[in-house]
Design an enzyme around this catalytic site. Structure first.
Site, PDB file in Angstrom:
ATOM      1  N   ARG A 274      -6.990  -8.360 -10.459  1.00 27.25           N
ATOM      2  CA  ARG A 274      -7.618  -9.628 -10.836  1.00 27.25           C
ATOM      3  C   ARG A 274      -9.034  -9.347 -11.319  1.00 27.25           C
ATOM      4  O   ARG A 274      -9.503  -8.206 -11.251  1.00 27.25           O
ATOM      5  CB  ARG A 274      -7.702 -10.527  -9.593  1.00 27.25           C
ATOM      6  CG  ARG A 274      -8.475  -9.837  -8.476  1.00 27.25           C
ATOM      7  CD  ARG A 274      -9.052 -10.763  -7.439  1.00 27.25           C
ATOM      8  NE  ARG A 274     -10.043 -10.064  -6.639  1.00 27.25           N
ATOM      9  CZ  ARG A 274      -9.784  -9.319  -5.574  1.00 27.25           C
ATOM     10  NH1 ARG A 274      -8.550  -9.176  -5.143  1.00 27.25           N
ATOM     11  NH2 ARG A 274     -10.768  -8.720  -4.926  1.00 27.25           N
TER      12      ARG A 274
ATOM     13  N   GLU B 111      -3.797   7.197   7.297  1.00 27.22           N
ATOM     14  CA  GLU B 111      -4.637   7.990   6.393  1.00 27.22           C
ATOM     15  C   GLU B 111      -5.668   8.748   7.196  1.00 27.22           C
ATOM     16  O   GLU B 111      -6.155   8.235   8.207  1.00 27.22           O
ATOM     17  CB  GLU B 111      -5.393   7.078   5.408  1.00 27.22           C
ATOM     18  CG  GLU B 111      -4.558   6.593   4.258  1.00 27.22           C
ATOM     19  CD  GLU B 111      -5.352   5.714   3.296  1.00 27.22           C
ATOM     20  OE1 GLU B 111      -6.526   5.394   3.585  1.00 27.22           O
ATOM     21  OE2 GLU B 111      -4.779   5.350   2.261  1.00 27.22           O
TER      22      GLU B 111
ATOM     23  N   HIS C 251     -15.884  -6.007   5.866  1.00 30.26           N
ATOM     24  CA  HIS C 251     -15.090  -6.037   4.634  1.00 30.26           C
ATOM     25  C   HIS C 251     -15.458  -7.179   3.718  1.00 30.26           C
ATOM     26  O   HIS C 251     -14.740  -7.501   2.783  1.00 30.26           O
ATOM     27  CB  HIS C 251     -13.593  -6.034   4.956  1.00 30.26           C
ATOM     28  CG  HIS C 251     -13.245  -4.916   5.887  1.00 30.26           C
ATOM     29  ND1 HIS C 251     -13.509  -3.608   5.566  1.00 30.26           N
ATOM     30  CD2 HIS C 251     -12.723  -4.904   7.135  1.00 30.26           C
ATOM     31  CE1 HIS C 251     -13.145  -2.840   6.591  1.00 30.26           C
ATOM     32  NE2 HIS C 251     -12.678  -3.594   7.544  1.00 30.26           N
TER      33      HIS C 251
ATOM     34  N   LYS D  39       0.816  -1.218   0.000  1.00 32.31           N
ATOM     35  CA  LYS D  39       0.000   0.000   0.000  1.00 32.31           C
ATOM     36  C   LYS D  39       0.848   1.265   0.000  1.00 32.31           C
ATOM     37  O   LYS D  39       0.474   2.253  -0.632  1.00 32.31           O
ATOM     38  CB  LYS D  39      -0.870   0.021   1.252  1.00 32.31           C
ATOM     39  CG  LYS D  39      -2.153  -0.741   1.164  1.00 32.31           C
ATOM     40  CD  LYS D  39      -2.920  -0.459   2.453  1.00 32.31           C
ATOM     41  CE  LYS D  39      -4.386  -0.760   2.395  1.00 32.31           C
ATOM     42  NZ  LYS D  39      -4.912  -1.580   1.386  1.00 32.31           N
TER      43      LYS D  39
END
Ligand code: MV4
Length: 656
Positions: A295, A202, A237, A118
């Site tokens: 993907r 963040e 999630h 990330k």
């Protein structure tokens, strides 16, 4: 000329079936691979060839790169499609395929690697001018540096594992005191889970929407986007509902996000299908890059339905070296599509994943309905893999048409034998906030955090009474259809246990195929082996059912019911049985045996620990007892209801 004519699908279940369909349509031979747990699964039968790659455990089969490459070699496949999950985003696997002379139907290994971290990905995206959430993605990972940067960014902040993805290893920090503990916990969690403790920080975007852009690139330098999908409705999630287009996006926002996504793909030399995830701020205009999934995504069908494209076919064409057959302005979105993921899970038990026999399975059909699945009735949902049963997708000219069609399709879906989230999905789709297109990432936590078990449906209970009545009458040698004529009106008492309560019901025969259950009149209009058409108080409906062991499973409309007939069970018999036997509550693996045959154990003492669906289940003695038998050992795979221990309770042993 194409470099390959045979494609091996390095995956299982619905996505393997999906890929086989498009590969075959393009004229390719297909090779399925399967683990020992998947022998004879539909994805194997649908392929031209199928070959076993190892034991049930994913690590030894679907995640075993060497076994898959060896399978390609022995079956003559020259290309590998990884699907999603498993090895699909593993740069080392993509590279190993290339080294073995196999075409990897996916992006170059370098593009996978570029998005795998990330911090590095974000630095690259900022350089490419892709908007990112303000934050810190630097190399200094000391507590001091992270604390200082968090202060600069301002609370609330998100602490994310650089090597994580899809929300794993992520923490929201609201106040200053919680910052250091969160950083330290996240770091150690990330070290354990990903082998790297690297973190990024963040600014937290609260109440945003998860909007992702589908991109496609060919090996000739063309990159286009195919619009967005809105995946805001998630639980921990795990996506639950996905749709295209997003109710929050207009053409202007779509083209701004699309351009940013195309820039992201270009910056890393992308080829093939990819998805750039953004968070859309509550203001509805600002958006920020989150991550890129390199993907094909689970939810790709909604994009296919609104664009009319076959994304798997495009992947194969691009991998074969063809140029993209369309330009950006030829990608047009028409209508609306919504997908729901049908899972084997129990929403009212904290969404506990379920495994076991899918005794009846009838996917819905109809105009605008698409079902992607890889199952057939009689198959077992194993605890080894993801418990998704199917993706049920509806298309409509408007969002509300798609939503209505999807609700109706879910109401016609028959999945019996194991608990599913079918009723939960219907409730979500019917919720006014979702119906209005206003569901953000807070939708499920806010409105469906802990769904209650739905109350038993009276119509289903009446049908269950009828079926159990016929079942017992038949086992006693009566013909239930004639019982009324020889004996006149006959009343039969029943005690049905639906896992929640024991219900006393009276059933009386009124005439051929006519019954009274409590205050309801039942008329059996039609009988099929797996369903009844019944008029209940004059209104006809279909009721699907099946008997499995002692259980009767039924479904009608949005309702499901499982019950057993305990009319002649002695009170306390089940409790007494539980004191004498420990049985596996679901399929799983024995991870600890904490006693031995002959041991005297205390009530509540742990005897074996079973791991199922990634959770540990401690099986304890229900009473002080002696262990007579302990027929399992660590590492054993056990089936639901299998005997784990036989005990003689002390109370029983003392009796003369
Ligand atoms: C965030 C966020 C808020 N602020 N990042 C979750 C999945 C992963 N791809 C990123 N996620 C989030 N990142 C910042 N800076 C909120 C989430 C998030 C979320 C995102 C999309 C859909 C559902 C979500 C649920 C919780 C948190």
């Amino acid at each position: 000329m194409s470099a390959f004519d045979t494609i091996l699908i390095a995956n299982r279940g619905e996505i393997a079936c999906r890929i086989i369909r498009s590969a075959r349509a393009l004229g390719y031979r297909t090779v399925a691979v399967y683990s020992e747990a998947d022998a004879g699964a539909p994805h194997c039968e649908q392929a031209d060839l199928a070959t076993c790659i190892g034991p049930a455990e994913a690590k030894q089969s679907y995640l075993n790169a060497e076994a898959i490459i060896a399978a390609a070699k022995r079956t003559g496949a020259q290309a590998v499609h990884p699907g999603y999950g498993f090895l699909s985003e593993n740069a080392a696997f993509a590279e190993a395929c290339a080294r073995a002379g196999l075409v990897f139907i996916g992006p170059p290994a370098s593009a996978i690697a570029a998005m795998g971290n990330k911090a590095a990905a974000k630095r690259r995206m900022i350089e490419a001018g892709v908007p990112c959430v303000p934050g810190y993605q630097g190399e200094d990972q000391s507590d001091e540096a992270l604390l200082r940067e968090a202060e600069r960014i301002g609370l609330p902040v998100m602490v994310k594992a650089a090597a994580g993805g899809g929300g794993r290893g992520m923490r929201l920090v609201q106040d200053k005191a919680a910052l250091l503990p969160a950083i330290q916990a996240a770091r150690s969690e990330a070290e354990n889970a990903f082998g790297s403790g690297e973190l990024i920080l963040e600014k937290a975007v609260i109440d945003g929407r998860h909007i992702e852009i589908q991109v496609f690139a060919d090996s000739h330098g063309h990159v286009i986007h195919l619009g967005e999908r809105d995946c805001s409705v998630q639980r921990r999630h795990q996506k639950v509902v996905e749709e295209a287009p997003s109710p929050a996006a207009d053409a202007a926002l779509r083209s701004r996000m699309g351009e940013a996504a195309v820039a992201a793909a270009k910056a890393i030399g992308y080829v093939g299908a990819g998805t750039v995830e953004f968070l859309l701020d509550a203001d509805g205009r600002s958006f920020y890059f989150l991550e890129m999934n390199t993907r094909l995504q689970v939810e790709h069908p909604v994009t296919e339905m609104v664009t009319g494209l076959d994304l798997v076919a495009l992947q194969i064409r691009v991998a074969a070296g063809e140029a993209l057959p369309l330009k950006q302005d030829e990608a047009v979105l028409t209508g609306h599509a919504i997908e729901t993921r049908l899972y084997a899970e129990a929403p009212h038990q904290g969404f506990l994943p379920q495994s076991g026999l899918l005794a009846a399975w009838q996917p819905p059909e109809g105009l605008g309905i698409r079902v992607d699945h890889g199952l057939r009735a009689g198959q077992t949902i194993t605890p080894h893999y993801d418990p998704m049963i199917a993706k049920i997708i509806a298309y409509g000219l408007t969002r509300d048409e798609a939503r209505r069609r999807l609700i109706a399709a879910l109401e016609r879906t028959v999945a019996l034998g194991i608990e599913t989230n079918r009723g939960f999905l219907i409730d979500l789709l019917k919720h006014e906030e979702f119906a209005a297109g206003r569901a953000s990432t807070r939708f499920i936590p806010q409105h469906f955090a802990a769904p209650a078990r739905p109350a038993a449906d009276d119509g289903l209970l009446a049908a269950a009474a009828l079926l159990w009545f016929e079942h017992s009458a038949a086992s006693l040698g009566h013909d239930p259809a004639r019982a009324w004529s020889s004996t006149g009106r006959m009343a039969w008492p029943l005690l049905l246990d639906d896992g929640q309560a024991k219900r006393k019901l009276q059933i009386a025969t009124l005439g051929p195929d006519r019954y009274q259950v409590e205050d309801k009149l039942l008329h059996v209009v039609q009988r099929r082996p797996d369903a009844l058409r019944v008029a209940i108080d004059g209104t006809e409906c279909d009721i699907a059912y099946c008997f499995v062991g002692d259980d009767l499973h039924l479904a009608s409309g949005g309702a499901d019911l499982t019950c057993r007939d305990v009319t002649y069970q002695l009170p306390g018999a089940a409790e007494a049985a539980a004191e004498r036997e420990l049985r596996a509550p679901m399929n799983g693996k024995i991870v600890a045996v904490l006693a031995a045959e002959g041991d005297k154990v205390k009530k509540g003492q742990r005897i074996v620990v079973l791991e199922a669906m990634k959770m540990q289940h401690e099986m304890v003695a229900r009473a002080d007892a002696v262990i007579d038998k302990l027929p399992v050992k660590v590492g054993d795979q056990v089936a639901s209801r299998q005997l784990l221990a036989a005990l003689t309770p002390n109370e029983v042993a003392k009796q003369p």
